[in-house]
Structure formats: C-alpha cells, structure tokens
Design a protein around this motif. Structure first.
Motif, PDB file in Angstrom:
ATOM      1  N   ALA A  81       0.844  -1.204   0.000  1.00 49.56           N
ATOM      2  CA  ALA A  81       0.000   0.000   0.000  1.00 49.56           C
ATOM      3  C   ALA A  81       0.874   1.246   0.000  1.00 49.56           C
ATOM      4  CB  ALA A  81      -0.919  -0.005   1.219  1.00 49.56           C
ATOM      5  N   GLY A  82       1.948   1.219   0.802  1.00 47.66           N
ATOM      6  CA  GLY A  82       2.868   2.352   0.829  1.00 47.66           C
ATOM      7  C   GLY A  82       3.584   2.543  -0.490  1.00 47.66           C
ATOM      8  N   VAL A  83       4.084   1.456  -1.051  1.00 47.43           N
ATOM      9  CA  VAL A  83       4.793   1.524  -2.332  1.00 47.43           C
ATOM     10  C   VAL A  83       3.861   2.016  -3.437  1.00 47.43           C
ATOM     11  CG1 VAL A  83       5.965   0.168  -4.106  1.00 47.43           C
ATOM     12  CG2 VAL A  83       6.452  -0.267  -1.698  1.00 47.43           C
ATOM     13  N   THR A  84       2.649   1.464  -3.474  1.00 39.03           N
ATOM     14  CA  THR A  84       1.684   1.808  -4.526  1.00 39.03           C
ATOM     15  C   THR A  84       1.293   3.283  -4.478  1.00 39.03           C
ATOM     16  OG1 THR A  84       0.811  -0.450  -4.459  1.00 39.03           O
ATOM     17  CG2 THR A  84      -0.560   1.218  -5.509  1.00 39.03           C
ATOM     18  N   SER A  85       1.297   3.867  -3.270  1.00 41.22           N
ATOM     19  CA  SER A  85       0.911   5.272  -3.159  1.00 41.22           C
ATOM     20  C   SER A  85       1.846   6.180  -3.946  1.00 41.22           C
ATOM     21  CB  SER A  85       0.900   5.696  -1.684  1.00 41.22           C
ATOM     22  OG  SER A  85       2.208   5.794  -1.148  1.00 41.22           O
ATOM     23  N   SER A 133      -3.597  -9.083   8.360  1.00 41.26           N
ATOM     24  CA  SER A 133      -3.166  -8.537   7.082  1.00 41.26           C
ATOM     25  C   SER A 133      -4.140  -7.479   6.580  1.00 41.26           C
ATOM     26  CB  SER A 133      -3.047  -9.657   6.050  1.00 41.26           C
ATOM     27  OG  SER A 133      -2.689  -9.140   4.787  1.00 41.26           O
ATOM     28  N   LEU A 134      -5.423  -7.796   6.648  1.00 39.93           N
ATOM     29  CA  LEU A 134      -6.450  -6.862   6.188  1.00 39.93           C
ATOM     30  C   LEU A 134      -6.456  -5.596   7.051  1.00 39.93           C
ATOM     31  CD1 LEU A 134      -8.782  -6.427   4.186  1.00 39.93           C
ATOM     32  CD2 LEU A 134     -10.306  -7.530   5.846  1.00 39.93           C
ATOM     33  N   SER A 135      -6.297  -5.782   8.361  1.00 39.60           N
ATOM     34  CA  SER A 135      -6.294  -4.643   9.277  1.00 39.60           C
ATOM     35  C   SER A 135      -5.133  -3.703   8.983  1.00 39.60           C
ATOM     36  CB  SER A 135      -6.222  -5.136  10.721  1.00 39.60           C
ATOM     37  OG  SER A 135      -6.069  -4.054  11.623  1.00 39.60           O
ATOM     38  N   TYR A 136      -3.930  -4.258   8.858  1.00 36.65           N
ATOM     39  CA  TYR A 136      -2.764  -3.421   8.572  1.00 36.65           C
ATOM     40  C   TYR A 136      -2.904  -2.718   7.229  1.00 36.65           C
ATOM     41  CZ  TYR A 136       0.141  -5.013  12.488  1.00 36.65           C
ATOM     42  OH  TYR A 136       0.662  -5.250  13.732  1.00 36.65           O
ATOM     43  N   PHE A 137      -3.405  -3.440   6.230  1.00 36.71           N
ATOM     44  CA  PHE A 137      -3.552  -2.853   4.901  1.00 36.71           C
ATOM     45  C   PHE A 137      -4.550  -1.689   4.925  1.00 36.71           C
ATOM     46  CE2 PHE A 137      -6.068  -2.622   0.978  1.00 36.71           C
ATOM     47  CZ  PHE A 137      -5.079  -2.243   0.086  1.00 36.71           C
ATOM     48  N   ILE A 138      -5.717  -1.922   5.534  1.00 35.27           N
ATOM     49  CA  ILE A 138      -6.748  -0.889   5.571  1.00 35.27           C
ATOM     50  C   ILE A 138      -6.262   0.328   6.347  1.00 35.27           C
ATOM     51  CG2 ILE A 138      -9.032  -0.313   6.489  1.00 35.27           C
ATOM     52  CD1 ILE A 138      -9.902  -3.156   5.813  1.00 35.27           C
ATOM     53  N   ASN A 139      -5.616   0.087   7.486  1.00 33.68           N
ATOM     54  CA  ASN A 139      -5.148   1.213   8.295  1.00 33.68           C
ATOM     55  C   ASN A 139      -4.039   1.994   7.606  1.00 33.68           C
ATOM     56  OD1 ASN A 139      -6.613   1.297  10.958  1.00 33.68           O
ATOM     57  ND2 ASN A 139      -5.987  -0.838  10.979  1.00 33.68           N
ATOM     58  N   SER A 140      -3.132   1.303   6.946  1.00 30.02           N
ATOM     59  CA  SER A 140      -2.052   1.996   6.230  1.00 30.02           C
ATOM     60  C   SER A 140      -2.609   2.796   5.058  1.00 30.02           C
ATOM     61  CB  SER A 140      -1.020   0.980   5.727  1.00 30.02           C
ATOM     62  OG  SER A 140      -0.416   0.301   6.802  1.00 30.02           O
ATOM     63  N   ALA A 141      -3.485   2.169   4.273  1.00 27.29           N
ATOM     64  CA  ALA A 141      -4.093   2.865   3.141  1.00 27.29           C
ATOM     65  C   ALA A 141      -4.937   4.045   3.605  1.00 27.29           C
ATOM     66  CB  ALA A 141      -4.949   1.886   2.332  1.00 27.29           C
ATOM     67  N   SER A 142      -5.617   3.881   4.739  1.00 26.14           N
ATOM     68  CA  SER A 142      -6.453   4.964   5.256  1.00 26.14           C
ATOM     69  C   SER A 142      -5.616   6.140   5.738  1.00 26.14           C
ATOM     70  CB  SER A 142      -7.337   4.448   6.400  1.00 26.14           C
ATOM     71  OG  SER A 142      -8.242   3.467   5.936  1.00 26.14           O
ATOM     72  N   TYR A 145      -4.520   7.839   2.543  1.00 28.23           N
ATOM     73  CA  TYR A 145      -5.652   8.482   1.874  1.00 28.23           C
ATOM     74  C   TYR A 145      -6.130   9.714   2.637  1.00 28.23           C
ATOM     75  CZ  TYR A 145     -10.384   9.146   0.032  1.00 28.23           C
ATOM     76  OH  TYR A 145     -11.529   9.689  -0.498  1.00 28.23           O
ATOM     77  N   SER A 146      -6.239   9.595   3.975  1.00 27.77           N
ATOM     78  CA  SER A 146      -6.730  10.726   4.772  1.00 27.77           C
ATOM     79  C   SER A 146      -5.785  11.913   4.670  1.00 27.77           C
ATOM     80  CB  SER A 146      -6.907  10.314   6.238  1.00 27.77           C
ATOM     81  OG  SER A 146      -5.661   9.996   6.841  1.00 27.77           O
ATOM     82  N   HIS A 147      -4.478  11.631   4.549  1.00 27.76           N
ATOM     83  CA  HIS A 147      -3.542  12.749   4.404  1.00 27.76           C
ATOM     84  C   HIS A 147      -3.598  13.333   2.991  1.00 27.76           C
ATOM     85  CE1 HIS A 147      -0.133  15.063   6.009  1.00 27.76           C
ATOM     86  NE2 HIS A 147       0.177  15.183   4.735  1.00 27.76           N
ATOM     87  N   HIS A 148      -3.816  12.485   2.005  1.00 23.49           N
ATOM     88  CA  HIS A 148      -3.940  12.968   0.627  1.00 23.49           C
ATOM     89  C   HIS A 148      -5.079  13.976   0.514  1.00 23.49           C
ATOM     90  CE1 HIS A 148      -4.089  13.049  -3.714  1.00 23.49           C
ATOM     91  NE2 HIS A 148      -5.315  12.561  -3.716  1.00 23.49           N
ATOM     92  N   LEU A 149      -6.149  13.758   1.292  1.00 21.08           N
ATOM     93  CA  LEU A 149      -7.313  14.641   1.217  1.00 21.08           C
ATOM     94  C   LEU A 149      -7.025  16.055   1.711  1.00 21.08           C
ATOM     95  CD1 LEU A 149     -10.168  12.259   2.475  1.00 21.08           C
ATOM     96  CD2 LEU A 149      -9.721  12.973   0.119  1.00 21.08           C
ATOM     97  N   ILE A 150      -6.047  16.206   2.617  1.00 20.43           N
ATOM     98  CA  ILE A 150      -5.814  17.541   3.203  1.00 20.43           C
ATOM     99  C   ILE A 150      -4.647  18.276   2.530  1.00 20.43           C
ATOM    100  CG2 ILE A 150      -6.856  17.007   5.409  1.00 20.43           C
ATOM    101  CD1 ILE A 150      -3.084  17.109   5.105  1.00 20.43           C
ATOM    102  N   GLN A 151      -4.048  17.679   1.512  1.00 19.68           N
ATOM    103  CA  GLN A 151      -2.966  18.380   0.824  1.00 19.68           C
ATOM    104  C   GLN A 151      -3.491  19.693   0.233  1.00 19.68           C
ATOM    105  OE1 GLN A 151       0.537  16.137  -1.021  1.00 19.68           O
ATOM    106  NE2 GLN A 151      -1.232  15.007  -1.751  1.00 19.68           N
ATOM    107  N   THR A 225      -2.789  14.496  11.149  1.00 24.41           N
ATOM    108  CA  THR A 225      -4.210  14.349  10.836  1.00 24.41           C
ATOM    109  C   THR A 225      -4.845  13.442  11.885  1.00 24.41           C
ATOM    110  OG1 THR A 225      -3.732  12.507   9.326  1.00 24.41           O
ATOM    111  CG2 THR A 225      -3.919  14.703   8.357  1.00 24.41           C
ATOM    112  N   LEU A 226      -6.164  13.485  11.981  1.00 19.98           N
ATOM    113  CA  LEU A 226      -6.875  12.796  13.046  1.00 19.98           C
ATOM    114  C   LEU A 226      -6.733  11.278  12.961  1.00 19.98           C
ATOM    115  CD1 LEU A 226      -8.788  12.974  15.475  1.00 19.98           C
ATOM    116  CD2 LEU A 226     -10.707  12.941  13.857  1.00 19.98           C
ATOM    117  N   TYR A 227      -6.827  10.727  11.761  1.00 22.34           N
ATOM    118  CA  TYR A 227      -6.867   9.267  11.636  1.00 22.34           C
ATOM    119  C   TYR A 227      -5.637   8.580  12.221  1.00 22.34           C
ATOM    120  CZ  TYR A 227      -7.334   4.578   9.919  1.00 22.34           C
ATOM    121  OH  TYR A 227      -7.419   3.219   9.870  1.00 22.34           O
TER     122      TYR A 227
END
Length: 269
Positions: A81-85, A133-142, A145-151, A225-227
C-alpha cells in the motif's frame, strides 16, 4: 476551546464519511482487542496462542500455517500500500512524502525481520493471519488516503513533522534492537523460552511494544491528521493489553521472574 487548541496541532478533519468512520472503527476495534488480551482471548499467534487453553480439549481445529508465513502475509499488503501510493500519487508535498515513506519503511522493516531476525516455533491461525493482514492494509491505506485529502490546506500552527520523524526513527530503531535481542535468546533448533535480557528488558517485559508505539506516534506527528492519532491510540491500548498478558505468561512459566520488571513503561506501568 478544546477544539481550537487541538486544531493548533492537527489539520481540520476532512468532511469525508469514510475517514471519519475509519477513525472511530480503528480506535474502538484496537482498544477492544486490548481488552480481549486482558481477558485471555489472545490473537492466534505467538507464545500466547495456547495460554490458558485446555490442551486436552483444544478450542478449535482451524487451518494453521507457520508463524513465519503468517507474518509475511500480515505485513506484505500494508507494505505494498505504501509503495503503490508513490505510483498512484507520484507528486506530493514534503509532509505527505514523509508519511508514506515512514509507513513503507515500517512494514518493509517488519518483513525483513520476519525473513532474517525472528525465530518462529509456533503455528498461526490462517484466519488470524488474514484478519491482521487486512487490518494493517486498511489502516495503512487509510492513513495515506486521509492525508492525501488535506494536501493544499493551511499547515497546523505547530509543525510536528520533524519531531515526528525523530520519534519514528527512535521507535523503529528501538523496536528492531529489542527484536534482535529476543532472537538471540535461542540457538538453532532451540524451541524453549527464556526470560529476555539486555536493553530495556531489565525494566519492562515488552520494550519492543513500547518502541512500536513511539514509532506510530512519530507517524502521527508527521501526518498531523486525526486518523493516524486514532490508530496510534488504539494500537497503544491493544499493546498495553498484550503486554500485560505477556507478563502474566512469563510469570506463569518462570518462578524466578523478576518482580520489579514492569509491563510497558519503565518504573511506571
């Protein structure tokens, strides 16, 4: 008043229902997992797996995989998720690049530890590996994503990204060092458990968890950011519960376990 003080240190939460919901879910679910650890309902991996379980009447017959394979499954999607960003959003401001770099480095370091540092002697519930795995992926992507929104929004009055970078480096270094000490407790083929020695193990039973919390606090301060702060608080609550369970496990296995060794915070807790 409280909100105005808080907004000195974090960006205003984006008006995005997904990010808001995930902030609440992350905090509540991780906090609940910590409570479950205290109650003896442990995540299905590591030495705590069968702690308190009647071995003559196993709790389940679910599919199991090796601990090493399970941990690779747990960490790889979050790393990707980090690499793909960087591919999906190649251009970002300095803070955004720091954040996703820290997340990517964090999980890359975990994968390297699984491959070259940790020694595994137990099996892992396949469902648990998938859930982690799902938890780490969702939290990392979130977080990304949440930081991308405030740029593009005005920066918080108090800039914490450099403090966060320092905390992240301290956290990841301290976590690695104590994982290395744990790995040196066993020789090749040895599956016995020993009381950890060296580093902060003379003061707390889980210094690697303490430094993991410090690392995530660093990521939160980088992002501001809050998340990420919700995720870090939830992670801290979970690791507090797991640390308590770990100390109980050592006390049950070793009569000579030192009573002065705390759970997570030297001299305090």
């Amino acid at each position: 008043m409280v909100l105005s003080v808080l907004l000195r240190f974090i960006y205003p939460p984006p008006s995005n229902m997904f990010v808001t919901a995930m902030s609440v879910i992350s905090l509540v679910s991780m906090g609940n997992a910590g409570i479950m650890e205290l109650k003896g309902k442990h995540m299905q991996y590591s030495k705590l797996w069968n702690f308190g379980v009647d071995q003559k009447n196993p709790a389940d017959k679910k599919a199991k995989i090796s601990g090493k394979t399970g941990m690779i499954i747990a960490y790889t999607p979050a790393f990707l998720a980090g690499v793909t960003s960087f591919v999906l959003v190649p251009v970002g401001n300095f803070r955004f690049d720091l954040l996703r770099s820290a997340i990517t480095i964090h999980f890359f370091k975990r994968i390297l530890e699984v491959l070259f540092v940790h020694k595994f002697s137990s099996w892992m519930d396949t469902e648990a590996a998938t859930a982690i795995s799902l938890s780490y992926f969702i939290n990392s992507a979130s977080m990304i994503y949440s930081h991308h929104l405030i740029q593009g929004l005005p920066e918080p009055q108090t800039d914490l990204k450099y403090v966060g970078s320092l905390l992240f480096l301290v956290g990841i270094s301290g976590n690695f060092y104590h994982h290395y000490l744990l790995s040196k407790l066993r020789t090749k083929g040895d599956k016995s458990y020993k009381i950890p020695q060296g580093g902060l193990f003379s003061l707390v039973i889980c210094p690697h968890y303490l430094f993991e919390i410090i690392g995530f606090l660093g990521i939160s301060c980088i992002s501001q950011t809050l998340y990420p702060f919700c995720f870090t608080l939830g992670t801290a609550l979970y690791l507090m519960g797991r640390s308590c369970a770990t100390r109980q496990w050592y006390q049950s296995k070793f009569e000579d376990f030192p009573t002065h060794v705390k759970v997570l915070i030297p001299y305090v807790f």
